[in-house]
Design a protein around this motif. Structure first.
Motif, PDB file in Angstrom:
ATOM      1  N   CYS A 139       0.689  -1.397   0.151  1.00 19.26           N
ATOM      2  CA  CYS A 139       0.037  -0.049  -0.129  1.00 19.26           C
ATOM      3  C   CYS A 139       1.607   0.902  -0.416  1.00 19.26           C
ATOM      4  O   CYS A 139       0.589   2.477  -0.312  1.00 19.26           O
ATOM      5  CB  CYS A 139      -0.986  -0.082   1.194  1.00 19.26           C
ATOM      6  N   LEU A 140       2.368   1.037  -0.483  1.00 14.85           N
ATOM      7  CA  LEU A 140       2.950   2.391  -0.063  1.00 14.85           C
ATOM      8  C   LEU A 140       3.197   2.488  -1.594  1.00 14.85           C
ATOM      9  O   LEU A 140       3.545   3.765  -1.765  1.00 14.85           O
ATOM     10  CB  LEU A 140       4.098   1.735   0.469  1.00 14.85           C
ATOM     11  N   LYS A 141       3.069   1.538  -2.431  1.00 13.53           N
ATOM     12  CA  LYS A 141       3.532   2.487  -3.825  1.00 13.53           C
ATOM     13  C   LYS A 141       1.351   3.092  -4.039  1.00 13.53           C
ATOM     14  O   LYS A 141       0.798   2.915  -3.621  1.00 13.53           O
ATOM     15  CB  LYS A 141       2.868   0.577  -4.900  1.00 13.53           C
ATOM     16  N   PRO A 142       1.721   3.612  -5.531  1.00 13.06           N
ATOM     17  CA  PRO A 142       0.884   4.884  -6.156  1.00 13.06           C
ATOM     18  C   PRO A 142      -0.524   3.990  -6.046  1.00 13.06           C
ATOM     19  O   PRO A 142      -0.010   2.415  -7.013  1.00 13.06           O
ATOM     20  CB  PRO A 142       0.520   5.274  -6.425  1.00 13.06           C
ATOM     21  N   LYS A 143      -1.655   3.458  -5.860  1.00 12.05           N
ATOM     22  CA  LYS A 143      -3.520   3.209  -6.759  1.00 12.05           C
ATOM     23  C   LYS A 143      -3.321   2.064  -6.030  1.00 12.05           C
ATOM     24  O   LYS A 143      -3.779   1.094  -6.838  1.00 12.05           O
ATOM     25  CB  LYS A 143      -2.992   3.451  -8.396  1.00 12.05           C
ATOM     26  N   SER A 144      -2.638   1.529  -5.107  1.00 14.52           N
ATOM     27  CA  SER A 144      -2.417  -0.320  -4.395  1.00 14.52           C
ATOM     28  C   SER A 144      -4.283  -0.080  -4.391  1.00 14.52           C
ATOM     29  O   SER A 144      -4.190  -1.367  -4.226  1.00 14.52           O
ATOM     30  CB  SER A 144      -2.233   0.364  -3.739  1.00 14.52           C
ATOM     31  N   CYS A 145      -4.791   0.365  -4.049  1.00 15.24           N
ATOM     32  CA  CYS A 145      -6.288  -0.290  -4.220  1.00 15.24           C
ATOM     33  C   CYS A 145      -7.346   0.141  -5.583  1.00 15.24           C
ATOM     34  O   CYS A 145      -7.944  -0.612  -5.924  1.00 15.24           O
ATOM     35  CB  CYS A 145      -6.723   0.735  -3.146  1.00 15.24           C
ATOM     36  N   SER A 146      -6.615   1.327  -6.061  1.00 13.96           N
ATOM     37  CA  SER A 146      -7.385   1.805  -7.198  1.00 13.96           C
ATOM     38  C   SER A 146      -7.693   1.021  -8.717  1.00 13.96           C
ATOM     39  O   SER A 146      -7.656   1.135  -9.269  1.00 13.96           O
ATOM     40  CB  SER A 146      -7.560   3.671  -7.573  1.00 13.96           C
ATOM     41  N   SER A 147      -5.808   0.066  -8.131  1.00 14.05           N
ATOM     42  CA  SER A 147      -5.822  -0.335  -9.990  1.00 14.05           C
ATOM     43  C   SER A 147      -5.895  -1.716  -9.520  1.00 14.05           C
ATOM     44  O   SER A 147      -5.894  -2.594 -10.106  1.00 14.05           O
ATOM     45  CB  SER A 147      -3.780  -0.588 -10.218  1.00 14.05           C
TER      46      SER A 147
END
Length: 313
Positions: free
Chosen positions: A189-197
């Motif tokens: 979840c430190l990475k961008p868009k971990s949920c939205s992707s």
């Protein structure tokens, strides 16, 4: 629900740390830290120290002479390590599921959440060890203790099991473990868009900003957010003798991570892992089934868990 999660993150609305009984009254119990020697290794932190904690008994105060209930479930609430407190207003629906579908008392621990100052990792795990040791000190055998946790609380169950397994000379293993939509890979979840992707983004309510807030508060740099005690998905371990109930929702963002974690644990000889997928459900109906309109699904899920647990007691 997405709007509520997003707004909560933006305003950083979280419960302030308190160990006063408040509305829990006689069902509230304060717990002093255990002996210093039980907080070793990852728990022996230069800044974060064990403190007095508290928790709530369900459905009533623990009474060892009550033959109707034969075990204790130690439950850790969810909330991305930044929300929740284990009290009735927080985990009431989940505690009801546990007490209705098992012959157990439930102790909902109010562990330190990382949105409060000075409560990063390993504070929550220290508190989990404190609570587990307190049950043992009351004369409750480890064979009568079941660990349980939803979402971030499931992550905490796994961390406690790992600690018990690695420090077998300190603490005995519990009877079983219940994982409800466990957050097994917070480091991602430190990475961008971990949920939205994620493929299930449109059918779940978790948001990028919320889970990022959680992991950055819980394991801020230079702590390793991808290490085994924070993100166990890629770090299976031997936990022989502790059967694990691993539940997740078909439509939740964490579904693939939970399956991968379960497969890794199953790959180790001696581990017993039973996976339960709830069709058509989002994240954590154990806690939010009533709010999200999945109350019937939550009841069926808990009923299945109760049948499973009775075969282990």
């Amino acid at each position: 629900m997405k709007i509520l999660v997003y707004h909560t993150t933006l305003v950083r609305a979280y419960p302030r740390w308190s160990i006063t009984p408040d509305s829990e009254k006689e069902r509230w119990e304060r717990i002093a830290p255990g002996q210093k020697n039980i907080y070793r290794g990852v728990l022996n932190d230069r800044e974060i120290k064990p403190v007095e904690v508290g928790g709530t008994w369900y459905p009533t105060v623990y009474e060892p002479r009550d033959a109707r209930r034969r075990a204790v479930i130690l439950h850790f609430h969810g909330g991305a390590f930044v929300l929740g407190d284990g009290r009735k207003s927080d985990i009431g629906p989940g505690a009801d599921l546990l007490t209705t579908h098992t012959d157990c008392w439930v102790f909902g621990l109010q562990y330190r959440i990382s949105s409060n100052p000075g409560c990063r990792f390993p504070a929550a795990l220290q508190d989990a060890v404190t609570a587990y040791q307190s049950l043992l000190d009351r004369g409750i055998p480890a064979s009568s203790i079941i660990l349980s946790g939803d979402s971030a609380g499931g992550n905490l169950v796994i961390a406690l099991l790992r600690y018990i397994s690695e420090k077998s000379d300190l603490l005995p293993k519990p009877r079983a473990a219940l994982l409800w939509c466990a957050w097994v890979n917070p480091g991602r979840c430190l990475k961008p868009k971990s949920c939205s992707s994620n493929r299930n983004y449109k059918t779940d309510y978790l948001e990028d900003v919320f889970v990022e807030w959680g992991i950055r508060a819980y394991a801020p740099a230079p702590l390793d957010a991808n290490g085994p005690y924070v993100s166990p998905m890629n770090h299976p371990f031997k936990c022989e003798g502790v059967p694990m109930w691993v539940q997740f929702g078909e439509l939740e963002i964490l579904a693939d991570d939970v399956v991968r974690f379960a497969e890794g644990m199953r790959g180790i000889d001696g581990n017993e892992v039973d996976v339960h997928e709830d069709k058509g459900t989002p994240h954590d109906i154990f806690l939010l089934g009533r709010m999200l309109g999945f109350e019937e699904a939550a009841e069926k899920m808990a009923q299945a868990m109760g049948q499973w647990l009775r075969t282990k007691l």
